[in-house]
Write a protein that holds these residues in place. Structure first.
Motif, PDB file in Angstrom:
ATOM      1  N   ASN A   1       0.637  -1.365   0.331  1.00  0.00           N
ATOM      2  CA  ASN A   1       0.015   0.326  -0.086  1.00  0.00           C
ATOM      3  C   ASN A   1       0.412   1.499   0.065  1.00  0.00           C
ATOM      4  OD1 ASN A   1      -2.498  -1.050  -0.248  1.00  0.00           O
ATOM      5  ND2 ASN A   1      -2.431  -1.373   2.050  1.00  0.00           N
TER       6      ASN A   1
ATOM      7  N   GLU B   1      -5.788   3.442  -8.416  1.00  0.00           N
ATOM      8  CA  GLU B   1      -6.541   2.246  -7.894  1.00  0.00           C
ATOM      9  C   GLU B   1      -6.516   0.693  -8.943  1.00  0.00           C
ATOM     10  OE1 GLU B   1      -8.297   1.770  -5.161  1.00  0.00           O
ATOM     11  OE2 GLU B   1      -8.003   3.630  -4.007  1.00  0.00           O
TER      12      GLU B   1
ATOM     13  N   ASN C   1      -3.765  -0.778  -8.247  1.00  0.00           N
ATOM     14  CA  ASN C   1      -3.470  -2.228  -7.135  1.00  0.00           C
ATOM     15  C   ASN C   1      -4.394  -3.754  -7.753  1.00  0.00           C
ATOM     16  OD1 ASN C   1      -3.497  -2.906  -4.278  1.00  0.00           O
ATOM     17  ND2 ASN C   1      -5.711  -1.858  -3.821  1.00  0.00           N
TER      18      ASN C   1
ATOM     19  N   ILE D   1       1.927   1.726  -3.134  1.00  0.00           N
ATOM     20  CA  ILE D   1       1.561   2.415  -4.683  1.00  0.00           C
ATOM     21  C   ILE D   1       0.715   3.888  -4.622  1.00  0.00           C
ATOM     22  CG2 ILE D   1      -0.446   1.323  -5.155  1.00  0.00           C
ATOM     23  CD1 ILE D   1      -0.747  -1.213  -5.179  1.00  0.00           C
ATOM     24  N   TYR D   2       0.083   4.201  -3.094  1.00  0.00           N
ATOM     25  CA  TYR D   2      -0.484   5.013  -2.323  1.00  0.00           C
ATOM     26  C   TYR D   2       1.245   6.206  -2.294  1.00  0.00           C
ATOM     27  CZ  TYR D   2      -4.640   2.423  -3.769  1.00  0.00           C
ATOM     28  OH  TYR D   2      -5.244   1.647  -4.009  1.00  0.00           O
TER      29      TYR D   2
END
Length: 395
Positions: free
Chosen positions: A211, A231, A234, A214-215
Motif C-alpha cells: 500500500n 486504484e 492496485n 502504490i499510494y
C-alpha cells in the motif's frame, strides 16, 4: 525542522541500531568506499536499507543520519549548517524519493559542500529521472532482499560453505549443502525479507508495504498519475498474482483492467521499478516481443494460498535469484509461440527449465545452447538436473 531536534533524532537513530550486530555484504563494501562521488542505495521497502544506513553512520566518524520521509526543512541549508557547526562530513539520507527537491539540491550540495553523501530510495525510478549532471557523480548500488544463503546464515548465525555459479553448473552439489533445502519453503513464503527474522507472520506487514508503494511512493515519483490510476495499479497487482504466469501479458492486463495496452505497459514499468513485478523478455528469432511478467517474492502470497501458486513462486524465485547474482536472463518460447518455464542465460549459454521433465532443445526455434539444466523442487542432483533451492546458495 528545528536544528536541535534533528540532532536528537540522529542520536536516537544511531542508538536504536546497536542491537544489530550482523551486517550485509554491502556494508563492508560501502564502508571501504572512497572518492568524491555520492552513493545511492536502491532497493525494495523492507530489505534493510535504513538499518544499513544507520550501521554505516554509526561506524563512520563525523556522520549524521536524516530520514527524508519525516524531513520538512531545506536540505541544503541543514547540511551546510551541520557541516559548519558540528564539522559533519558524512551524511546519510534515507528514502530521498520522499523529498521533492532532492534532485535539484543534491547537485548544489555536490558542487558547493566538501562532504560525502550516502542516500537510499525504495524505487529505482527516482534514481534514473535526474535532469542534471549529478547522475554522473552518483555510484548506484542495489540492496535486494536476502538470498537464500543470507537467510540461512542470518537465521542461524553461521556461514555456509561457498558455492560459485561455475561449481553449481559443472559439479554435483556437495552433500553438506543438500540439508539446506529444509529452509526453501520458509524462504519463498517471506523469509527473504529481513524483517521476517523477527516476525512470525509477515503478510500483514507486506500488505502495508504494498500500500505504501502504490499510494505513497508511486505518486511521489510520477506527479501526473491520478488517484483513479492508483486504484487500477492496485488491481493490476492482484490480477498478476492470481494469473498463471504463461497467461499474463500486456494484452491480458489491458483487457482485464479496461485500459489501453500502452497504459498497461506504463503501469507494469512503474511496478517493476518499485520492485513489485519482474519483467523478463523473450530470446530467439521470430518471437513476439511480449514479456513474461512475474512477481517479486512473496507478493503472490498476498492473494493466493501457497499450494495453489507454488509453480509461480518457483519461477519468481529463480528470476529474482538471477537478478541478485547479476545474471542476464531471458525466457524462451516454443516454436508454436507458447511461453514455457524455460529461461536462458545467454552470457553463459545455458537454458534452465524450472521443474518438470526436459523437453529437449528442438522446440526452441533459433536457439542454440551448450547446456540445458532442469531445476527441480527436489533433492535431484546430477549433471543435467539440480535442486532448484541450491540456486539461491550461489555467491
Amino acid at each position: 525542522m528545528e536544528f536541535n531536534k534533528l540532532i536528537e533524532l540522529d542520536r536516537l537513530s544511531k542508538k536504536s541500531i546497536e542491537q544489530y550486530a550482523q551486517k550485509r555484504k554491502l556494508y563492508t563494501e560501502l564502508l571501504e568506499d572512497t572518492g568524491k562521488h555520492f552513493v545511492g542505495i536502491v532497493g525494495p521497502r523492507g530489505v534493510g536499507k535504513t538499518t544499513l544506513l544507520k550501521q554505516l553512520a554509526q561506524s563512520m566518524p563525523c556522520s549524521f543520519y536524516i530520514s527524508m520521509e519525516s524531513f520538512d526543512g531545506d536540505m541544503f541549508t541543514v547540511i551546510q549548517e551541520l557541516k559548519e557547526k558540528l564539522k559533519i562530513v558524512n551524511f546519510f539520507l534515507d528514502e530521498v524519493h520522499a523529498y521533492e527537491k532532492f534532485d535539484n539540491q543534491i547537485q548544489s550540495i555536490y558542487e558547493l559542500l566538501n562532504i560525502k553523501v550516502f542516500f537510499t530510495s525504495s524505487t529505482a525510478l527516482s534514481m534514473v529521472k535526474y535532469k542534471n549532471d549529478i547522475s554522473r557523480r552518483v555510484l548506484l548500488k542495489n540492496l535486494y532482499p536476502f538470498t537464500l544463503r543470507e537467510y540461512i546464515e542470518f537465521k542461524n548465525q553461521f556461514q555456509i560453505p561457498s558455492l560459485s555459479f561455475e561449481d553449481f553448473i559443472n559439479e554435483e552439489l556437495p552433500s553438506n549443502l543438500l540439508s539446506f533445502m529444509q529452509y526453501f519453503y520458509a524462504y519463498i513464503k517471506g523469509g527473504l525479507m529481513p524483517f521476517a527474522l523477527e516476525e512470525p507472520d509477515i503478510m500483514p506487514l507486506l500488505g502495508n508495504i504494498l500500500n505504501a508503494i502504490i499510494y505513497k511512493d508511486i505518486p511521489r515519483i510520477n506527479k501526473n498519475i491520478t488517484v483513479a490510476e492508483l486504484e487500477i495499479i492496485n488491481k493490476l497487482v492482484k490480477f498478476a498474482a492470481l494469473s498463471q504466469v504463461e497467461g499474463l501479458n500486456y494484452s491480458s492486463i489491458a483487457n482485464n483492467l479496461g485500459v489501453t495496452k500502452y497504459k498497461a505497459e506504463q503501469y507494469v514499468s512503474l511496478l517493476e521499478k518499485a520492485f513489485i513485478l519482474q519483467v523478463v523478455w523473450p530470446e530467439g528469432t521470430n518471437v513476439l516481443k511480449e514479456p513474461k511478467i512475474l512477481l517479486d517474492l512473496p507478493y503472490r502470497l498476498l492473494y493466493q494460498n501457497f499450494d495453489f501458486c507454488i509453480g509461480g513462486l518457483r519461477e519468481d524465485f529463480f528470476v529474482e535469484a538471477c537478478r541478485m547474482i547479476g545474471k542476464n536472463i531471458f525466457y524462451l518460447k516454443s516454436t508454436s509461440g507458447k511461453k514455457t518455464p524455460d529461461y536462458i542465460l545467454p552470457d553463459d549459454n545455458i537454458v534452465f527449465e524450472i521443474g518438470g521433465k526436459g523437453k529437449g532443445r528442438s522446440q526452441f526455434k533459433g536457439i542454440k545452447t551448450g547446456r540445458k539444466i532442469i531445476l527441480a523442487d527436489s533433492y535431484d542432483n546430477s549433471t543435467d538436473k539440480k535442486p532448484l533451492f541450491a540456486f539461491g546458495l550461489i555467491e
